[in-house]
Design an enzyme around this catalytic site. Structure first.
Site, PDB file in Angstrom:
ATOM      1  CG  ASN A   1      -1.959  -0.976   1.308  1.00 42.90           C
ATOM      2  OD1 ASN A   1      -1.728  -2.053   1.849  1.00 42.90           O
ATOM      3  ND2 ASN A   1      -3.126  -0.694   0.741  1.00 42.90           N
TER       4      ASN A   1
ATOM      5  CG  ASP B   1      -7.157   5.124  16.246  1.00 47.89           C
ATOM      6  OD1 ASP B   1      -8.152   5.592  16.827  1.00 47.89           O
ATOM      7  OD2 ASP B   1      -6.558   5.716  15.328  1.00 47.89           O
TER       8      ASP B   1
ATOM      9  N   GLY C   1      -3.960   7.807   6.609  1.00 42.12           N
ATOM     10  CA  GLY C   1      -3.973   9.231   6.948  1.00 42.12           C
ATOM     11  C   GLY C   1      -5.339   9.858   6.849  1.00 42.12           C
TER      12      GLY C   1
ATOM     13  N   GLY D   1      -7.821   4.927  11.502  1.00 38.99           N
ATOM     14  CA  GLY D   1      -7.099   3.954  12.321  1.00 38.99           C
ATOM     15  C   GLY D   1      -6.292   2.960  11.512  1.00 38.99           C
ATOM     16  CB  SER D   2      -4.801   2.993   8.125  1.00 39.03           C
ATOM     17  OG  SER D   2      -3.990   4.147   8.204  1.00 39.03           O
ATOM     18  CB  SER D   3      -1.101   3.752  12.060  1.00 39.58           C
ATOM     19  OG  SER D   3      -1.778   4.327  13.151  1.00 39.58           O
TER      20      SER D   3
END
Lengths: 394, 394
Positions: free
Chosen positions: B52, B201, B137, B141-143
């Protein structure tokens, strides 16, 4: 005897709906005015001409004399409505149950005040002509502007209040005591037209400027600045009763969510009152207008939360914001009218473009102001040519 | 040794911004998931593939061995971040001051957890590949979904938690105690990536469903219904920091107006929590959805009052409302993402048309759900074909 008087319409600046739930509302005069000319005649007739609503009546004085009860020897006091007189008048003008249209109500209000003020003596022959810049039935206090004009002109004609206009004046207003009397009679007219009015509309029509309305108490505020606005009528029909009930239902459904919203609206009205009062006693700055705009935006969101928004009102807000101008609904919402604040530096070509945009949406739109004077007497010179022409036709 | 795990993203259902001022927020899992595959290899290398974000690294085990301090004899506890290790890793991956891009941070988080879990013994040779359905970003909550997956897979590989997947399972989850451990390690990863994360998150990524967040305390809620939604990314860039400051300024400027708005948002979160809990223990009715829609509308207005709206978000609300669907921003606002509630009876062609309308506005739009499971282990059969293909490329 020839009087020209005018009275302003009304807009709610902040607090509509919240006022039903014990919060402060700010009502302001709207400088779309109703003009009334009263002339003594020698025709032995009483004539009323209301060209806005296609209503024209003439009665012989002898007809009207019969409507005065023998009991009505004394001049009527203005404490409370004389229901016997109202009933006789309803019969006279042919009100059968439910026939409560604007034309009939306006006629009744005139006859009631006329007969109450002159019924104890010789009825005078006169002609009353009215022209209003206000749309009727749009929540802008058009009926109150009419009854305030009626009361002022008829009280002048009966000698109960003096004519305040001096030779060299263009316009003139009455002293507080006389305004109280005008307001009281105008309120009787409002009762005849509306049944159970709050009294806010006739108070704004009488005193002009701004007034604070809280728990049934009406307090005129001494000084407010004149604010330029656009008044837009979306022409979406709505029922105030239905909208008031909708807000009530929502409060009952979500009390913990809605009660704070009403508190916030209350604080908006109080903050607005404070800012407007500051604007009359210190130099007006851009920040004053910024705050007024922020309050308008916040309140418009709150009114949407209460469920009294409408897509047409969203359109009004969006179209004006695209020109940097801030709008909110005024009054019952669910359609109806909205106001758009103009800043002192707003360019006239911006205003013209915005008015055109709004007309392109199918709305009626007027450039006017709020916070202007209440009922006043005019010399013919101080009345716009086109209005004078209409009043002089009759 | 071959594990496939996934963890969901996060959306704020209600209470964004208000939570900064001591009010309740509801965070929900967003079923756009991050998938991670971890395979043992015999290459003597550790490889990480994050297609990604175009990040592909391989290190010799001998290189990594040198990063382990002699003092690190014992297996690291997860109580607090080992700053010495972080500093060595920052030097190793070449973080000079300010080089805090996503790719570097993601690499650091992986190396930190890997070395912390395996540093006391023999480092294993393995390859980790990640694919995420979440935009990065965008406040979704992708991280955290990434660090939760990292923690779960590496803890399985180290034997600190068992692999929950039985032969006949498609997906499986860990017991509470194991989830606690996964969450703790994921939080360390979040600290490395974000500096000072709230922990919400990674908690949502770990437990899924919904959690209540109040004054720094995070309480997972036992049962919530799965709700279908549209997730729309307006792609308007914004700074959370600037938006949080804007709300604070507005509260300071108009305390009496804004404080009740925060109270109302708090009540919205509590009402929503109550309704969702009712939906898990009584038959779900249209009225449940009506209330959820009303809460969404009210909160969206309140967020506009706070000054974190954006014309693109207004467009989202208007476009979806034209199809009878209700939307609000989620997260920081000022652009970013919004959620649109779908009702059980919402027709799939209505959904498809709405998605198309939103894409025509230039937005990204996904049909997904909220309230789904947290981190889970997958059999290859339970992973969408296209995602499996990506993970298998490496």
């Amino acid at each position: 005897m020839d009087y020209i008087v005018s009275a302003p319409g009304k807009a709610i600046l902040h607090g509509e709906h919240a006022v039903v739930h014990g919060k402060v509302a700010l009502a302001v005069s709207l400088n779309l005015r109703t003009y009334l000319r009263l002339r003594a005649t020698t025709t032995g007739k009483v004539c009323i001409n209301l060209p806005n609503i296609d209503t024209f009546f003439c009665w012989d004085l002898s007809e009207l004399q019969q409507l005065i009860a023998s009991s009505q020897g004394q001049k009527e006091e203005v404490t409370r409505l004389n229901h016997q007189l109202v009933n006789r008048l309803r019969e006279f003008v042919g009100v059968t149950n439910g026939n409560l249209d604007t034309r009939t109500m306006a006629t009744l209000a005139f006859l009631y005040i006329y007969l109450s003020l002159f019924g104890s003596g010789k009825l005078p022959s006169l002609t009353v002509s009215v022209w209003s810049e206000l749309p009727t039935g749009a929540g802008l206090g058009s009926s109150a502007a009419y009854t305030v004009c009626l009361a002022a002109a008829l009280l002048c004609a009966s000698g109960d209040v003096p004519s305040p206009l001096k030779e060299w004046d263009h316009t003139a207003r009455w002293c507080q005591e006389d305004l109280e009397l005008i307001n009281s009679w105008a309120f009787q007219g409002e009762i005849i037209i509306h049944g159970n009015p709050s009294g806010v509309d006739n108070a704004v029509g009488t005193w002009g400027g701004m007034l604070r309305f809280l728990a049934g108490k009406i307090i005129p505020l001494s000084r407010v600045p004149l604010l330029r606005i656009l008044l837009t009528n979306t022409k979406i029909p709505r029922s105030t009763k239905v909208l008031v009930a909708r807000v009530k239902d929502k409060i009952n459904k979500f009390p913990s969510i809605m009660t704070p919203v009403l508190d916030s609206v209350d604080a908006i009205s109080c903050t607005c009152e404070k800012v407007l009062s500051e604007m009359t006693c210190e130099p007006i700055t851009g920040e004053h207008y910024n705050i007024l705009e922020e309050l308008i935006d916040i309140n418009q969101h709150h009114l949407n939360v209460m469920g009294v928004g409408h897509p047409a009102l969203d359109t009004l807000c969006r179209v004006t914001l695209a020109r940097g101008l801030h709008s909110k609904l005024t009054g019952a919402g669910g359609g109806g009218c909205g106001i758009t604040l103009l800043r002192p530096e707003t360019d006239s070509c911006v205003i013209q473009s915005t008015v055109q945009d709004l007309r392109d949406c199918g709305f009626d739109c007027w450039e006017t102001s709020i916070g202007g004077p209440g009922v006043q007497q005019h010399s013919p010179l101080s009345v716009k040519e086109e209005i004078l022409e209409i009043l002089n036709q009759f």
